[in-house]
Write a protein that holds these residues in place. Structure first.
Motif, short mmCIF file in Angstrom:
data_model
loop_
_atom_site.label_atom_id
_atom_site.label_comp_id
_atom_site.label_asym_id
_atom_site.label_seq_id
_atom_site.Cartn_x
_atom_site.Cartn_y
_atom_site.Cartn_z
N PRO A 253 0.84 -1.31 -0.10
CA PRO A 253 -0.20 0.06 0.06
C PRO A 253 0.81 1.20 0.10
O PRO A 253 2.08 1.33 0.19
CB PRO A 253 -0.88 -0.17 1.29
N ARG A 256 0.45 5.89 4.54
CA ARG A 256 -0.66 6.33 5.34
C ARG A 256 -0.88 6.76 6.51
O ARG A 256 0.36 6.40 7.23
CB ARG A 256 -1.76 5.19 5.18
N LYS A 257 -1.55 7.26 7.20
CA LYS A 257 -1.61 7.73 8.53
C LYS A 257 -1.56 6.35 9.35
O LYS A 257 -1.07 6.22 10.44
CB LYS A 257 -2.70 8.57 8.98
N TYR A 309 -8.46 -4.03 -0.68
CA TYR A 309 -7.01 -3.55 -1.05
C TYR A 309 -6.57 -4.01 -2.46
O TYR A 309 -5.83 -3.50 -3.10
CB TYR A 309 -6.01 -4.38 -0.02
N ALA A 332 -1.41 6.33 -4.83
CA ALA A 332 -2.00 7.02 -3.68
C ALA A 332 -3.23 7.50 -4.04
O ALA A 332 -4.40 7.59 -3.26
CB ALA A 332 -0.97 8.32 -3.50
N PHE A 335 -5.82 4.61 -3.55
CA PHE A 335 -6.10 4.41 -1.83
C PHE A 335 -6.98 5.41 -1.34
O PHE A 335 -7.18 5.31 -0.20
CB PHE A 335 -4.77 3.83 -1.22
N THR A 336 -7.21 6.76 -1.84
CA THR A 336 -7.95 7.59 -1.15
C THR A 336 -9.27 6.66 -0.82
O THR A 336 -10.03 7.34 -0.25
CB THR A 336 -8.19 8.95 -2.12
N ASP A 340 -8.77 6.06 6.36
CA ASP A 340 -7.49 6.15 6.94
C ASP A 340 -7.60 6.41 8.30
O ASP A 340 -6.92 7.41 8.72
CB ASP A 340 -6.46 6.98 6.16
N ASP A 341 -8.53 6.09 8.90
CA ASP A 341 -8.57 6.46 10.46
C ASP A 341 -9.12 5.08 11.28
O ASP A 341 -10.04 4.16 10.78
CB ASP A 341 -10.18 7.32 10.41
#
Ligand code: OOG
Ligand code: NI
Length: 459
Positions: A253, A256-257, A309, A332, A335-336, A340-341
């Motif tokens: 991936p 990311r955060k 994924y 990128a 994968f938006t 990502d939380d």
């Protein structure tokens, strides 16, 4: 009186011995470890949240010793022997990876510990690939390779004897464990002396570089050992700054955060001098086998998360492959669509989690508990989801790592023919489904937090 040492102890000893041997054999590996240690220390110093999370999950302790290695074998008998040997180290085959789809004529599994405590004690894993001899097109060459493999023994009789003794008696004592580790280490050692003559080596090489690597030598030399980094982008930059020939693209991936699954990069295989058997015994050749790799591990994804994924990865790659300059941007962009939380990932069932009570949750539990279910409690701030680390591998990434180390090899296309049944028959045991492991771990965690809060799980 058994006086057995634990399988975890044997595994940790083996992992340490292998690391020491590889450091001697491939000096760049020591540089890689130094980079990873620096990056990990800097990352932890800058990110108190990460430090706390790794401390409370116990992962901080395993970080410095964490590594996976990889080997490739040629026959069912070799794979079966390795299974018995790894079993004595508390490692079982988890996951099936078919790499023929990517033009690599092998299929693979990873031998690894499976329960949480064993992983914490020593997470050492070995990615193990079995050659698919049936994919050698030339019948004469296939026969020659079969005969060469049939004549070699990659494990010593003593190693197998101790492995079987451990299985029968439930373990080994300290002296036996030490002997076992040093016997098995020999199997993983690099041998510059080839089993084959120069002509056979060239024919195998022409068939596929990987086939030459698997068939030509006394045994399955360890081809890389991979430390775990907390920031692979920083580690990759440091590799390039030191002049290491790092792979252009980080597999897996995008940054990311909340890290998910596995990101990996490698430096190119070294060219090493080898000696041939036969008439040209004096003629030295060169072979590329050993390389360096680093990895960053993140959240284990549920089946639903993994499907997302896979779809997003395919989207980024389908447009123009994964080798061009635009790939990182496409990845990128794709994968938006992947949350990502942490709370959202948990709420949408995209990952696997353990659960801890927050201070408010502790208070609620102390005053008789609450109604509802885990998702509500997370929203109410009573329960905190703790990401489970992905302990496995990714087939598309593994294929990318293989390919970047096959030099200028032109990519061959083999008909995709995943055959877990054939692999399991060779292995002599079933492969464990990784999803089933994470699912049962999560079910345990849900039951525990539900019992603690006194609620009723309704979903
Ligand atoms: C194994 C390559 C795959 C990984 O980490 O995905 C791998 C090999 O080259 O034998 O190690
Ligand atoms: Ni690897």
């Amino acid at each position: 009186m058994t006086g057995h040492v634990s399988a975890d102890h044997i595994r940790a000893r083996f992992s340490d011995a292998l690391s020491a041997m590889y450091r001697q054999e491939v000096p760049l590996y020591a540089d890689l470890i130094a980079i990873v240690e620096e990056v990990n220390a800097a990352t932890l110093a800058a990110d108190a949240g990460l430090r706390d999370a790794l401390t409370s999950s116990g992962e901080i302790a395993r970080l410095g010793a964490e590594r996976h290695g990889a080997i490739r074998v040629g026959t069912a008998e070799e794979l079966d022997g390795l299974r018995r040997v790894f079993a004595a180290m508390g490692m079982v085959p988890v996951g099936y990876y078919d790499l023929t789809v990517a033009g690599v004529p092998v299929h693979s599994t990873a031998f690894r510990p499976i329960d949480e405590e064993a992983l914490r004690a020593c997470p050492f894993r070995v990615f193990t690939s079995l050659l698919r001899l049936d994919l050698i097109a030339d019948p004469d060459l296939r026969e020659a390779a079969t005969a060469i493999l049939a004549a070699r023994r990659i494990l010593s009789a003593r190693a197998l004897e101790l492995a079987d003794q451990a299985a029968a008696a439930g373990g080994l004592n300290e002296a036996e464990a030490a002997e076992f580790v040093s016997e098995v280490l020999e199997t993983f050692r690099w041998h510059a002396q080839a089993l084959v003559d120069a002509e056979t080596y060239q024919r195998l090489l022409a068939s596929h570089r990987l086939i030459a690597d698997i068939v030509s030598f006394k045994g399955p030399h360890i081809n890389h050992l991979t430390p775990r980094t907390l920031d692979i982008d920083a580690a990759q930059a440091a590799m390039l700054a030191r002049g290491m020939q790092a792979k252009a693209v980080i597999e897996g991936p995008p940054p990311r955060k909340v890290p998910i699954l596995l990101r990996q990069t490698s430096f190119n295989a070294l060219s090493e001098t080898i000696r041939f058997a036969g008439d040209q015994a004096d003629a030295a050749g060169a072979h590329t086998a050993r390389f360096g790799e680093i990895e960053q591990r993140g959240l284990a994804l549920s089946r639903k998360g993994r499907a997302l994924y896979d779809a997003l990865l395919a989207q980024a790659r389908n447009e123009a492959g994964a080798q061009d300059e635009g790939y990182a941007a496409r990845l990128a962009q794709a994968f938006t669509a992947f949350p990502d939380d942490l709370a959202q990932l948990a709420r949408e069932g995209l990952g696997f989690f353990r659960y801890a009570l927050t201070p408010a949750g502790e208070a609620a539990a102390g005053s008789g508990g609450v109604e509802g279910q885990i998702e509500d409690w997370i929203a109410q701030g009573l329960v905190q989801p703790i990401p489970m680390t992905y302990e496995d591998f990714l087939p598309v990434s593994a294929a990318g790592i293989f390919q970047s180390n096959l030099g200028g090899e032109k990519q061959r296309v083999y008909a995709g023919n995943a055959s877990q049944a054939v692999f399991e028959a060779a292995l002599g045991a079933p492969i464990v489904d990784p999803f089933a492991l994470y699912e049962s771990e999560e079910a345990r965690a849900r039951a525990a937090v539900t019992a603690a809060l006194g609620g009723t799980v309704t979903a």
